[in-house]
Structures are given as structure tokens and as C-alpha cells.
Design a protein around this motif. Structure first.
Motif, PDB file in Angstrom:
ATOM      1  N   PHE A 304       0.816  -1.212   0.000  1.00  0.00           N
ATOM      2  CA  PHE A 304       0.000   0.000   0.000  1.00  0.00           C
ATOM      3  C   PHE A 304       0.852   1.265   0.000  1.00  0.00           C
ATOM      4  CE2 PHE A 304      -2.516   3.273   2.305  1.00  0.00           C
ATOM      5  CZ  PHE A 304      -3.549   3.406   1.394  1.00  0.00           C
ATOM      6  N   GLU A 305       1.960   1.220   0.713  1.00  0.00           N
ATOM      7  CA  GLU A 305       2.841   2.381   0.785  1.00  0.00           C
ATOM      8  C   GLU A 305       3.351   2.758  -0.609  1.00  0.00           C
ATOM      9  OE1 GLU A 305       7.425   3.039   1.898  1.00  0.00           O
ATOM     10  OE2 GLU A 305       6.291   1.777   3.276  1.00  0.00           O
ATOM     11  N   GLN A 306       3.783   1.766  -1.391  1.00  0.00           N
ATOM     12  CA  GLN A 306       4.259   2.061  -2.742  1.00  0.00           C
ATOM     13  C   GLN A 306       3.120   2.516  -3.644  1.00  0.00           C
ATOM     14  OE1 GLN A 306       6.664  -0.951  -4.549  1.00  0.00           O
ATOM     15  NE2 GLN A 306       8.349  -0.664  -3.115  1.00  0.00           N
ATOM     16  N   TRP A 307       1.940   1.956  -3.410  1.00  0.00           N
ATOM     17  CA  TRP A 307       0.774   2.395  -4.190  1.00  0.00           C
ATOM     18  C   TRP A 307       0.531   3.882  -3.950  1.00  0.00           C
ATOM     19  CZ3 TRP A 307      -4.008   4.528  -3.167  1.00  0.00           C
ATOM     20  CH2 TRP A 307      -4.953   4.451  -4.194  1.00  0.00           C
ATOM     21  N   CYS A 308       0.618   4.329  -2.700  1.00  0.00           N
ATOM     22  CA  CYS A 308       0.454   5.749  -2.373  1.00  0.00           C
ATOM     23  C   CYS A 308       1.571   6.579  -3.001  1.00  0.00           C
ATOM     24  CB  CYS A 308       0.458   5.943  -0.858  1.00  0.00           C
ATOM     25  SG  CYS A 308      -1.004   5.313  -0.018  1.00  0.00           S
ATOM     26  N   ASN A 309       2.807   6.076  -2.906  1.00  0.00           N
ATOM     27  CA  ASN A 309       3.946   6.789  -3.496  1.00  0.00           C
ATOM     28  C   ASN A 309       3.729   7.061  -4.977  1.00  0.00           C
ATOM     29  OD1 ASN A 309       5.355   6.840  -1.114  1.00  0.00           O
ATOM     30  ND2 ASN A 309       6.834   5.260  -1.688  1.00  0.00           N
ATOM     31  N   SER A 310       3.233   6.060  -5.692  1.00  0.00           N
ATOM     32  CA  SER A 310       3.078   6.198  -7.144  1.00  0.00           C
ATOM     33  C   SER A 310       2.081   7.305  -7.492  1.00  0.00           C
ATOM     34  CB  SER A 310       2.641   4.870  -7.759  1.00  0.00           C
ATOM     35  OG  SER A 310       1.337   4.505  -7.340  1.00  0.00           O
ATOM     36  N   ARG A 311       1.000   7.415  -6.716  1.00  0.00           N
ATOM     37  CA  ARG A 311       0.000   8.466  -6.976  1.00  0.00           C
ATOM     38  C   ARG A 311       0.526   9.826  -6.542  1.00  0.00           C
ATOM     39  NH1 ARG A 311      -1.187   3.297  -8.209  1.00  0.00           N
ATOM     40  NH2 ARG A 311      -3.275   3.134  -9.110  1.00  0.00           N
ATOM     41  N   ASP A 312       1.189   9.858  -5.386  1.00  0.00           N
ATOM     42  CA  ASP A 312       1.693  11.112  -4.838  1.00  0.00           C
ATOM     43  C   ASP A 312       2.787  11.693  -5.728  1.00  0.00           C
ATOM     44  OD1 ASP A 312       1.300  12.932  -2.767  1.00  0.00           O
ATOM     45  OD2 ASP A 312       3.001  12.176  -1.624  1.00  0.00           O
ATOM     46  N   ALA A 313       3.709  10.840  -6.169  1.00  0.00           N
ATOM     47  CA  ALA A 313       4.807  11.309  -7.019  1.00  0.00           C
ATOM     48  C   ALA A 313       4.307  11.758  -8.387  1.00  0.00           C
ATOM     49  CB  ALA A 313       5.848  10.208  -7.174  1.00  0.00           C
ATOM     50  N   ALA A 314       3.288  11.069  -8.904  1.00  0.00           N
ATOM     51  CA  ALA A 314       2.720  11.475 -10.196  1.00  0.00           C
ATOM     52  C   ALA A 314       2.145  12.891 -10.103  1.00  0.00           C
ATOM     53  CB  ALA A 314       1.651  10.486 -10.631  1.00  0.00           C
ATOM     54  N   LYS A 315       1.484  13.209  -8.975  1.00  0.00           N
ATOM     55  CA  LYS A 315       0.943  14.558  -8.774  1.00  0.00           C
ATOM     56  C   LYS A 315       2.058  15.594  -8.696  1.00  0.00           C
ATOM     57  CE  LYS A 315      -3.331  13.250  -6.383  1.00  0.00           C
ATOM     58  NZ  LYS A 315      -4.096  13.353  -5.105  1.00  0.00           N
ATOM     59  N   ALA A 316       3.218  15.170  -8.189  1.00  0.00           N
ATOM     60  CA  ALA A 316       4.362  16.083  -8.078  1.00  0.00           C
ATOM     61  C   ALA A 316       5.133  16.203  -9.388  1.00  0.00           C
ATOM     62  CB  ALA A 316       5.296  15.612  -6.963  1.00  0.00           C
ATOM     63  N   GLY A 317       4.696  15.491 -10.427  1.00  0.00           N
ATOM     64  CA  GLY A 317       5.316  15.615 -11.742  1.00  0.00           C
ATOM     65  C   GLY A 317       6.398  14.609 -12.054  1.00  0.00           C
ATOM     66  N   ALA A 318       6.500  13.516 -11.244  1.00  0.00           N
ATOM     67  CA  ALA A 318       7.562  12.528 -11.475  1.00  0.00           C
ATOM     68  C   ALA A 318       7.329  11.719 -12.737  1.00  0.00           C
ATOM     69  CB  ALA A 318       7.675  11.591 -10.281  1.00  0.00           C
ATOM     70  N   GLY A 319       6.075  11.384 -13.018  1.00  0.00           N
ATOM     71  CA  GLY A 319       5.786  10.538 -14.172  1.00  0.00           C
ATOM     72  C   GLY A 319       4.406   9.940 -14.070  1.00  0.00           C
ATOM     73  N   THR A 320       4.314   8.642 -14.386  1.00  0.00           N
ATOM     74  CA  THR A 320       3.020   7.962 -14.385  1.00  0.00           C
ATOM     75  C   THR A 320       3.166   6.620 -13.676  1.00  0.00           C
ATOM     76  OG1 THR A 320       1.167   7.289 -15.787  1.00  0.00           O
ATOM     77  CG2 THR A 320       3.388   6.812 -16.614  1.00  0.00           C
ATOM     78  N   HIS A 321       2.056   5.885 -13.565  1.00  0.00           N
ATOM     79  CA  HIS A 321       2.089   4.609 -12.848  1.00  0.00           C
ATOM     80  C   HIS A 321       1.296   3.553 -13.608  1.00  0.00           C
ATOM     81  CE1 HIS A 321      -1.947   5.820 -11.491  1.00  0.00           C
ATOM     82  NE2 HIS A 321      -1.409   6.964 -11.105  1.00  0.00           N
ATOM     83  N   ALA A 322       1.574   2.294 -13.289  1.00  0.00           N
ATOM     84  CA  ALA A 322       0.891   1.162 -13.924  1.00  0.00           C
ATOM     85  C   ALA A 322       0.849   0.024 -12.923  1.00  0.00           C
ATOM     86  CB  ALA A 322       1.628   0.734 -15.190  1.00  0.00           C
TER      87      ALA A 322
END
Length: 395
Positions: A304-322
Motif C-alpha cells: 500500500f505504501e508504494q501504491w500511495c507513493n506512485s499516486r503522490d509522485a505522479a501529482k508532483a510531476g515525477a511521471g506515471t504509474h501502472a
């Protein structure tokens, strides 16, 4: 006056270890002593060689709670994790006794806890004699300005917050590492802090290469990479993994190569990559953001922690998730990626000052007394926080 520190590090994954290395460099460059480094480990993972190479202090390992994965070493099995860690309670009691013996031997001024749960458990039974500062990205979950992704599980959000509170038991202050600033910067005993990037990150020559770099926390994902590669042999891939089958370097073919974990080599390949594919660990994503490399984040199943990271970082402009290592998602995303590199770099410039100020506050002494190598700059004001925050897509 120079101070003595002891580190306690949760050894699951690479992030907490590299944060410890960065802090070791920060403190020793200013004349302070890191007397020992305690690392919680498991049979499933070995301590990477680069940790012993970079930290010139006694490294003491012990058994600590960790995740249980499926037989293919891909997804996390929550129920099995809870049951197994309960069965190992006697082992963890011995680990806690070892921790206390180390603390008694070195008598540090400050214990830095990098998300090691046994430090929290020890503190429940008997508080340590020294001050404690806990450092991790996960402490952002306890800050009132942070919000979990709306589509996430409330039950899992509650569980990760309770576990994080456990690791923080007995701590005098928490440093919550974050992709972006939050206001207020400090709330009660929680300070929002930029990521702890190692000095090696700032020394890399960055340019746009042709290869895609992958970091695989769990070696079970190697087959997914191979399967995608067979359909796209024209895309050059370099993958770093802790798999025991990869001894140094394994050339699968001309355009796919697997590497054993090596921090220097990994940073070099990232600085020269077209993009990064990773299992959404905080540290690797932050390094990519500093280099300006788009990221495809694939959270470990059940993490779950990584799932949150992927959404949070995407909002910060890091990239996308899959949800899987389907690199088509990355290739489709690349033309629309917008770089926030300069805003992120401005944010990371505040790390040293915020950490040293935190240590000084906990030790009840002026921050100048902790600094012997560099003069400290003044803390950034609210307007600079809001400026970086806006550029990184947060309010």
C-alpha cells in the motif's frame, strides 16, 4: 562540540539504507561521530555491499520484522506477514536486547531511527537514555496536511499509519521526507523535509541517453521485463535487481542487461537514461526527479505504501504509474511529460539546514554548534515554500 550518533536502519529495500549513507556523510563531514549502525535484516535480503563500503563504522545486523512475499517473489502477502512476524517474537526479543547492548556500549547523544520498528518496540517497554529522531518518508502520513489518495483503501491507510506510529514510539522528533513542501513545515513534533539524496547524486553528469533503466525491488519481476522485451527488442533496457542469479552482470541479449545492486553504477545509468521504471520506492523516484528523468512507477502488489507513493509522485510531476511492468505505458507517456526539475532541485537544497536545525533543537543547542564544515544559511520563508509547492503541483 562534536556529537556521537548511532543509526538504526530498516534494511528492507534500498531507500532507508541510502538515506542513512547520506546522513552519515552529512554528519561526518562536520566532525561528528557515527559510532555504530544497526541494520534490521532478514534471510530474504542481504545487506548490499555498497553500504559497508560507504559507512566506515561498525555495522551490526539482527533479525527484524519484514514482508512475506508470494512464491514468485512479486506480491506481498499481508496475512502471512503478520503471522510470520508473530511467530518470530522470541527472535525479535533477542534483537531488541542486542539493540540495548549497543546503545549501552556507545552511549550516543542522538539515536537516528530510519523506520526500524524494533526501536519503537524497545521504547514501549523502556525508554532509551538518549534523544531519538526518526527519519523516513512514511512520517508524512502523520502530518495533518497530507491526504491519502481518495481511491485508496481506508483500512490500509489506517493500518500503515498505526505501523508508522509504532516505529516512532519514543522519538523526540520526526523528519518526514517528502516529494514536495507542505504547510505548516513543522507541526508539533513532525517536520516536513526534502529527500535525503546522497552526495553522489549531485556529482553525476546528466544527459539524455537511449536506454530505459529499471529497478526491481523483488526479483520475481524479472520475467515480466523479459516478456515485454521479447516483443520490443529494439528498446535498450538495463535492470538492477537483488536476484542471486545475477552475479554482477547478466547479458540476456544485445539490448537487455541485468545488473546486481550497485549504488554508483545505478546512479550513473540513471543520470544517462531516457527514463526510469521502478517499484515506486521513495528514494529512487526522488533521484530520478532530481535528474529530470520521467518515471514509470509499478507498485509491488499488496504494498500500500508504494501504491500511495506512485499516486503522490505522479501529482508532483515525477511521471506515471501502472499495475504491471508493461513499458508501453511509459513509452506512451513520454511525449507528454512536463519537467519540474528546477523546482524539485530548489526543494532539495533545504535538506541539510532542516536536518541540522532539527538535531540542534532536540539536543537543545544552537545549530551553529553542529556545523564545522559549512556555514548554515537561514531557513527558507513561507513564500519560498509556496513557490516550490505551486511548481510541483501542490497547494
Amino acid at each position: 562540540m562534536n556529537k556521537t550518533f548511532v543509526f538504526a536502519v530498516q534494511g528492507e529495500g534500498r531507500g532507508h539504507l541510502t538515506q542513512a549513507i547520506a546522513t552519515y556523510d552529512l554528519l561526518t563531514a562536520r566532525g561528528h561521530k557515527v559510532a555504530a549502525v544497526l541494520i534490521g535484516s532478514s534471510k530474504r535480503r542481504e545487506i548490499p555491499a555498497f553500504v559497508r563500503e560507504r559507512i566506515k563504522a561498525p555495522i551490526i545486523t539482527y533479525r527484524s520484522p519484514n514482508f512475506v512475499t508470494c512464491k514468485h517473489n512479486k506480491s506481498i502477502r499481508i496475512t502471512s506477514t503478520v503471522v510470520k512476524n508473530m511467530l518470530y517474537w522470541k527472535t525479535y526479543r533477542k534483537s531488541m536486547q542486542l539493540i540495548r547492548e549497543v546503545m549501552q556500549q556507545y552511549k550516543p547523544d542522538l539515536l537516528l531511527n530510519f523506520y526500524e520498528p524494533l526501536i519503537g518496540l524497545c521504547s514501549i517497554f523502556k525508554k532509551f537514555d538518549c534523544k531519538i529522531v526518526s527519519v523516513a518518508h512514511q512520517y508524512i502520513y502523520l502530518h495533518p496536511s497530507f491526504s491519502f489518495p481518495e481511491e485508496g483503501s481506508k483500512r490500509e491507510a489506517y493500518a500503515i499509519k498505526q505501523y508508522t506510529k509504532l516505529t516512532a514510539k519514543g522519538s523526540d522528533h520526526l523528519l518526514a521526507l517528502s516529494f514536495y513542501p507542505l504547510t505548516p513545515v513543522t507541526h508539533r513534533n513532525i517536520t516536513i523535509c526534502p529527500p535525503l539524496l546522497r552526495k553522489d547524486v549531485f556529482q553525476q553528469e546528466v544527459f539524455g541517453g537511449n536506454h530505459v533503466l529499471a529497478y526491481l525491488l523483488n526479483s520475481g519481476y524479472m520475467q515480466e521485463i523479459i516478456n515485454w522485451h521479447k516483443a520490443h527488442p529494439d528498446v535498450e533496457l538495463h535492470c538492477f535487481t537483488d536476484s542471486a542469479t545475477v552475479k554482477g552482470r547478466w547479458h540476456y541479449d544485445e539490448t537487455l542487461c541485468f545488473h546486481s545492486l550497485d549504488d554508483q553504477k545505478f546512479l550513473h545509468y540513471m543520470a544517462n537514461a531516457k527514463a526510469l521504471v521502478t517499484t515506486a520506492g521513495f528514494e529512487s523516484v526522488c533521484e530520478a526527479m532530481y535528474f529530470g528523468k520521467p518515471v514509470l512507477m509499478v507498485p509491488v502488489q499488496g504494498h500500500f505504501e508504494q501504491w500511495c507513493n506512485s499516486r503522490d509522485a505522479a501529482k508532483a510531476g515525477a511521471g506515471t504509474h501502472a499495475e504491471s511492468f508493461n513499458l508501453d505505458v511509459l513509452l506512451d507517456y513520454l511525449p507528454q511529460h512536463q519537467h519540474n526539475t528546477e523546482a524539485f532541485r530548489q526543494w532539495t537544497k533545504q535538506t541539510k539546514q532542516l536536518m541540522l536545525q532539527c538535531f540542534a533543537d532536540v539536543l537543545h543547542q544552537p545549530v551553529e554548534e553542529l556545523v564545522s564544515e559549512e556555514k548554515t544559511s537561514s531557513l527558507f520563508d513561507l513564500q519560498s515554500i509556496l513557490s516550490v509547492n505551486t511548481q510541483l503541483g501542490h497547494s
